[in-house]
Design a protein around this motif. Structure first.
Motif, PDB file in Angstrom:
ATOM      1  N   GLY A 147      30.032 -12.552 -17.632  1.00 40.02           N
ATOM      2  CA  GLY A 147      28.726 -12.138 -18.147  1.00 40.02           C
ATOM      3  C   GLY A 147      27.958 -11.252 -17.195  1.00 40.02           C
ATOM      4  O   GLY A 147      26.908 -10.702 -17.556  1.00 40.02           O
ATOM      5  N   HIS A 148      28.457 -11.078 -15.977  1.00 42.11           N
ATOM      6  CA  HIS A 148      27.771 -10.253 -14.991  1.00 42.11           C
ATOM      7  C   HIS A 148      28.049  -8.763 -15.245  1.00 42.11           C
ATOM      8  O   HIS A 148      29.129  -8.396 -15.713  1.00 42.11           O
ATOM      9  CB  HIS A 148      28.227 -10.599 -13.571  1.00 42.11           C
ATOM     10  CG  HIS A 148      27.843 -11.978 -13.131  1.00 42.11           C
ATOM     11  ND1 HIS A 148      26.559 -12.464 -13.215  1.00 42.11           N
ATOM     12  CD2 HIS A 148      28.592 -12.987 -12.597  1.00 42.11           C
ATOM     13  CE1 HIS A 148      26.518 -13.698 -12.760  1.00 42.11           C
ATOM     14  NE2 HIS A 148      27.738 -14.041 -12.379  1.00 42.11           N
ATOM     15  N   PRO A 149      27.111  -7.899 -14.897  1.00 41.90           N
ATOM     16  CA  PRO A 149      27.380  -6.461 -14.968  1.00 41.90           C
ATOM     17  C   PRO A 149      28.402  -6.063 -13.909  1.00 41.90           C
ATOM     18  O   PRO A 149      28.467  -6.668 -12.832  1.00 41.90           O
ATOM     19  CB  PRO A 149      26.015  -5.820 -14.703  1.00 41.90           C
ATOM     20  CG  PRO A 149      25.257  -6.850 -13.918  1.00 41.90           C
ATOM     21  CD  PRO A 149      25.733  -8.179 -14.421  1.00 41.90           C
ATOM     22  N   VAL A 150      29.194  -5.039 -14.235  1.00 37.84           N
ATOM     23  CA  VAL A 150      30.296  -4.635 -13.365  1.00 37.84           C
ATOM     24  C   VAL A 150      30.258  -3.127 -13.147  1.00 37.84           C
ATOM     25  O   VAL A 150      30.029  -2.354 -14.082  1.00 37.84           O
ATOM     26  CB  VAL A 150      31.662  -5.020 -13.973  1.00 37.84           C
ATOM     27  CG1 VAL A 150      32.797  -4.674 -12.999  1.00 37.84           C
ATOM     28  CG2 VAL A 150      31.702  -6.496 -14.334  1.00 37.84           C
ATOM     29  N   LEU A 151      30.506  -2.721 -11.912  1.00 43.20           N
ATOM     30  CA  LEU A 151      30.708  -1.311 -11.583  1.00 43.20           C
ATOM     31  C   LEU A 151      32.192  -1.109 -11.319  1.00 43.20           C
ATOM     32  O   LEU A 151      32.751  -1.707 -10.394  1.00 43.20           O
ATOM     33  CB  LEU A 151      29.902  -0.916 -10.338  1.00 43.20           C
ATOM     34  CG  LEU A 151      28.390  -1.061 -10.442  1.00 43.20           C
ATOM     35  CD1 LEU A 151      27.736  -0.681  -9.113  1.00 43.20           C
ATOM     36  CD2 LEU A 151      27.821  -0.206 -11.564  1.00 43.20           C
ATOM     37  N   CYS A 152      32.825  -0.280 -12.140  1.00 46.02           N
ATOM     38  CA  CYS A 152      34.264  -0.065 -12.038  1.00 46.02           C
ATOM     39  C   CYS A 152      34.548   1.192 -11.228  1.00 46.02           C
ATOM     40  O   CYS A 152      34.296   2.315 -11.699  1.00 46.02           O
ATOM     41  CB  CYS A 152      34.895   0.084 -13.421  1.00 46.02           C
ATOM     42  SG  CYS A 152      34.464  -1.225 -14.581  1.00 46.02           S
ATOM     43  N   ALA A 153      35.061   1.013 -10.013  1.00 46.98           N
ATOM     44  CA  ALA A 153      35.589   2.155  -9.267  1.00 46.98           C
ATOM     45  C   ALA A 153      36.924   2.527  -9.893  1.00 46.98           C
ATOM     46  O   ALA A 153      37.562   1.713 -10.556  1.00 46.98           O
ATOM     47  CB  ALA A 153      35.763   1.790  -7.800  1.00 46.98           C
ATOM     48  N   MET A 154      37.347   3.750  -9.685  1.00 46.79           N
ATOM     49  CA  MET A 154      38.582   4.188 -10.329  1.00 46.79           C
ATOM     50  C   MET A 154      39.813   4.013  -9.454  1.00 46.79           C
ATOM     51  O   MET A 154      40.936   4.148  -9.922  1.00 46.79           O
ATOM     52  CB  MET A 154      38.458   5.652 -10.773  1.00 46.79           C
ATOM     53  CG  MET A 154      37.443   5.859 -11.890  1.00 46.79           C
ATOM     54  SD  MET A 154      37.861   5.012 -13.445  1.00 46.79           S
ATOM     55  CE  MET A 154      36.736   3.597 -13.418  1.00 46.79           C
TER      56      MET A 154
END
Length: 295
Positions: A209-216
């Motif tokens: 449920g947490h927001p996620v920052l996806c690095a590539m």
């Protein structure tokens, strides 16, 4: 000393300093930029200037690594005036190259935003999403290609990644460093997860449920973690590593650990049963859903 000998000595000095020289070196007193072996295709981070008149002298380096070294014929020290002249020339060229790179990134960003605007919301039944067992979240689609948006910490879209039905991934040329694809609500978050890869991020968001920052990629984790720490200073930051246990040096854990230490973030690593394939949190989730079987 002949020009040929001067160039050969200069080339040797570059090699001794750990910088692979270009195939051709011009001894004309002008600054030359060149591609350094191992850097991204199309980049020209290497530079040199070699002045043959009077006492042959020159300077060389890499804007990417920060290497800068001087050379003078027969081991003589370069005078302060010579050093200052070369340094001014190189700094002017560095600023010009920086401006050219920024202009190129901005032009590519306009193209990426146009592609994003023309795309439709992604089909939840897209083969890649089905195989990964995740929803489309904020992805869009053009034909059979999923379009992954890549933003900076100010919310500006700079680039996109295209994902094919078979999972093949392609980036548009342009800016890549420090960019991420966000999943979830970032309005006053208490916890932010960062990870490597969009599907892994979608899994982490759906599970936590947490927001996620996806690095590539793993190499971008540090830049993304720093951006997160700057933009959402009050949130707890958690780096969710890929466990590349079958790859020498385990780059997923290595880069994630470095990012966590540099930003004071927590670190979590997926653990798998002995003899079972898998490296990331999406693999782990799919394994659990299949009751421990991993195909």
């Amino acid at each position: 000393m002949s020009i040929h000998d001067t160039i050969n000595q200069f080339r040797t000095a570059m090699l001794d300093a750990g910088l692979a020289p270009p195939d051709v070196i011009e001894a004309d007193g002008q600054l030359h930029r060149f591609h350094v072996h191992g850097d991204k295709p199309g980049t020209r981070n290497g530079y040199y200037v070699l002045h043959p008149d009077g006492r042959a002298a020159g300077m060389f380096g890499s804007w990417k690594t920060g290497l800068r070294s001087t050379w003078a014929a027969d081991g003589k020290r370069m005078s302060e005036a010579e050093r200052e002249t070369f340094s001014r020339l190189i700094e002017a060229a560095r600023l010009k190259a920086q401006a050219e790179r920024r202009a190129e990134h901005e032009a590519r960003a306009i193209e990426a935003r146009a592609e994003w605007d023309a795309a439709a919301p992604a089909d939840p039944a897209h083969p890649y999403l089905t195989r990964k067992g995740v929803g489309p979240h904020n992805l869009r689609q053009r034909g059979g290609l999923l379009i992954v948006p890549l933003f900076d910490a100010f919310g500006l879209l700079w680039n996109v990644q295209r994902i094919q039905a078979d999972g093949g991934k392609r980036f548009k040329p342009g800016r890549a460093g420090g960019l991420f694809s966000p999943i979830g609500d970032f309005t006053n978050p208490t916890t932010i997860l960062t990870c490597e890869g969009w599907a892994t991020g979608a899994t982490l968001h759906e599970e936590s449920g947490h927001p996620v920052l996806c690095a590539m990629n793993a190499g971008s984790l540090l830049a993304v973690a720093k951006a997160a720490r700057s933009a959402w200073a009050g949130a707890e930051l958690v780096i969710c590593a890929d466990n590349d246990r079958f790859t020498e040096g385990n780059p997923g854990v290595t880069y994630a650990t470095a990012a966590a230490k540099a930003t004071g973030a927590k670190l979590i690593v997926p653990e798998f049963p002995e003899g079972v394939a898998g490296s990331d949190f999406n693999d782990l989730a799919m394994l659990r859903r299949k009751g421990g079987r991993h195909e």
